[in-house]
Design a protein around this motif. Sequence first.
Motif, mmCIF file in Angstrom:
data_model
loop_
_atom_site.group_PDB
_atom_site.id
_atom_site.type_symbol
_atom_site.label_atom_id
_atom_site.label_comp_id
_atom_site.label_asym_id
_atom_site.label_seq_id
_atom_site.Cartn_x
_atom_site.Cartn_y
_atom_site.Cartn_z
ATOM 1 N N SER A 151 -3.434 0.296 -6.183
ATOM 2 C CA SER A 151 -4.591 1.103 -5.784
ATOM 3 C C SER A 151 -5.565 0.205 -5.014
ATOM 4 N N ASP A 152 -6.523 0.831 -4.347
ATOM 5 C CA ASP A 152 -7.519 0.032 -3.622
ATOM 6 C C ASP A 152 -8.302 -0.862 -4.590
ATOM 7 N N SER B 2 -10.987 -3.540 5.616
ATOM 8 C CA SER B 2 -12.276 -3.176 5.000
ATOM 9 C C SER B 2 -12.365 -3.745 3.589
ATOM 10 N N LEU B 3 -11.275 -3.661 2.839
ATOM 11 C CA LEU B 3 -11.274 -4.190 1.472
ATOM 12 C C LEU B 3 -11.454 -5.712 1.498
ATOM 13 N N ARG C 246 -7.965 0.024 6.457
ATOM 14 C CA ARG C 246 -8.453 0.050 5.068
ATOM 15 C C ARG C 246 -8.313 -1.324 4.421
ATOM 16 N N ALA C 247 -7.173 -1.958 4.661
ATOM 17 C CA ALA C 247 -6.950 -3.281 4.061
ATOM 18 C C ALA C 247 -7.998 -4.275 4.550
ATOM 19 N N ASN D 246 0.111 3.873 5.085
ATOM 20 C CA ASN D 246 -0.497 4.891 4.233
ATOM 21 C C ASN D 246 0.604 5.678 3.516
ATOM 22 N N ARG E 144 3.250 0.295 -5.056
ATOM 23 C CA ARG E 144 1.953 0.095 -4.398
ATOM 24 C C ARG E 144 0.838 -0.133 -5.420
ATOM 25 N N PHE F 34 -6.188 -3.768 -5.487
ATOM 26 C CA PHE F 34 -6.129 -4.637 -4.303
ATOM 27 C C PHE F 34 -7.387 -5.518 -4.268
ATOM 28 N N LEU F 35 -8.545 -4.899 -4.501
ATOM 29 C CA LEU F 35 -9.803 -5.671 -4.501
ATOM 30 C C LEU F 35 -9.791 -6.742 -5.592
ATOM 31 N N MET G 268 0.836 -1.198 0.000
ATOM 32 C CA MET G 268 0.000 0.000 0.000
ATOM 33 C C MET G 268 0.874 1.254 0.000
ATOM 34 N N ALA H 285 -3.837 2.167 7.344
ATOM 35 C CA ALA H 285 -3.763 1.248 6.202
ATOM 36 C C ALA H 285 -4.286 -0.141 6.577
#
Length: 482
Positions: free
Chosen positions: A160-161, A224-225, A221-222, A184, A158, A164-165, A153, A218
């Motif tokens: 992007s979100d 959550s993803l 967020r990770a 982050n 890195r 990553f998804l 990340m 981060a």
Amino acid sequence: MQHDLVIKGGTLATATESFRADIGVRDGRIVTLGEDLTGDDVIDATGKLVMPGGIEAHCHIAQESGMGIMTTDDYESGSISAAFGGNSCFVPFAAQKTGQSVADTLDTYDARAAPKSVIDYSYHLILTDPTESVLAELPEAFARGVTSFKVFMTYATRVSDAQFLDILTVARRHGGLTMVHAENHDMLGWMASALTEGGYTAPRYHAPARPGLAEEEAINRAISLAKLADAPLMIVHVSTPKGADLVAEARHAGAYVFGETCPQYLFLTRHDLDQPGMDGAKYICSPPLRDTATQAALWRHVAAGTFSVVSSDHAPYRFDETGKFAKGRDVDFRGIANGMPGIEMRLPLLFSEGVVKGRISLQQFVALSSTNAARLYGMLPRKGTLAIGADADIAIWDPDETRVAGEMHDAMDYNPFEGMKVTGWPTTVLSRGRRVVEDGLLRARPGDGAFVARGTTDLSGFTGTRLTETDPATNFGAEIFR
Ligand code: DUC
Ligand code: ZN
Ligand code: ZN
């Protein structure tokens, strides 16, 4: 039954129990657990602990860093050092370069590992450029037995979100595990600019440049993803109490979220960075070293089961122009190679400070050092346990031997844990029944280790996190996970 090799008289320890038994080995596998076994070859383990060989699940071997600097250890020195530290198998990274295909990345690392490793090995595939064609190639990685991926990340590498998804989703579909370096990126960049513009450029400023808050954000967020994708996720090198709390919370919610921490966060602090001149560079790793309160909190999470694995994050760069100072000595902390060695110290440190000091049980030690990695990275029951049919990957430990940590068997010119008094050392390490290390001597040859084609991650006991919005029963019938 006749055996090629018998290990006699030791106390066996697995992730669930300890018991007295002999181990009978034939054709590289454990075929008998019993009493008074006989064999062509005998190892006397009287007074010793006999455990599954360690599985080192996070180390950087013959890998170029994001800055393009090659690690000091290749598969020969890296695997030898791992074996002297009680490991019979390791899983370094195969790092994709921008534009490189998955097949070419894995071929590159096969060529680096196969002729050199003295223990069995596999790779986690680092994805830095997950284009559509790369994602389409991932089933081929699974077919080759590479079933775990790592994303960043932060750094230029890195994702992007959204990327990553995508990776989480492909990994989930095939039963694999995604690993993440969670910090982050913009918070780090902003802090580093503020510090360097103020003239705070010495190695010690690496620590304030990477605040714990950046990791916490981060990790949150990770997770959550991962919850959105209902996909398994391993947060590697967790270095903050809050980050560990987030992993524990997610687990309680049924999410397939796992955590890893490393010896450097349990045994060192940011004060190790505060040394004259450039000496602190030896202790630059990311996430950075924290403080003693963090150590205590992380130990509580180790004991409580938040962390599934304790890995070394061995990222070896010598204290010279080939390593730490590949970009010169006249650089600020951002220009210094990032990482420290520890592959040989991981298990002795965890045993000494964990088991001997009573912070964790012997069974937790086996789980954290071997069995859980085997379970999560698709190698159980072939590796990671002492069971009929398992590979005879075995470490015999003298639980009473005390040494002061000094020079290791890696190719490094420093040991960040030097001078620590450590009780409990591996004396003999076997890989598929072959002696790799015995009585302080290397008994295996480069190339004796073999690639391990891994299977899927064992997620039994987890419910997952199908959300209202992703569950067709509550989202008006939309199938998200096709
Ligand atoms: N992350 C790692 O996992 N290892 C070395 C450096 C880094 O940023
Ligand atoms: Zn990392
Ligand atoms: Zn790492």
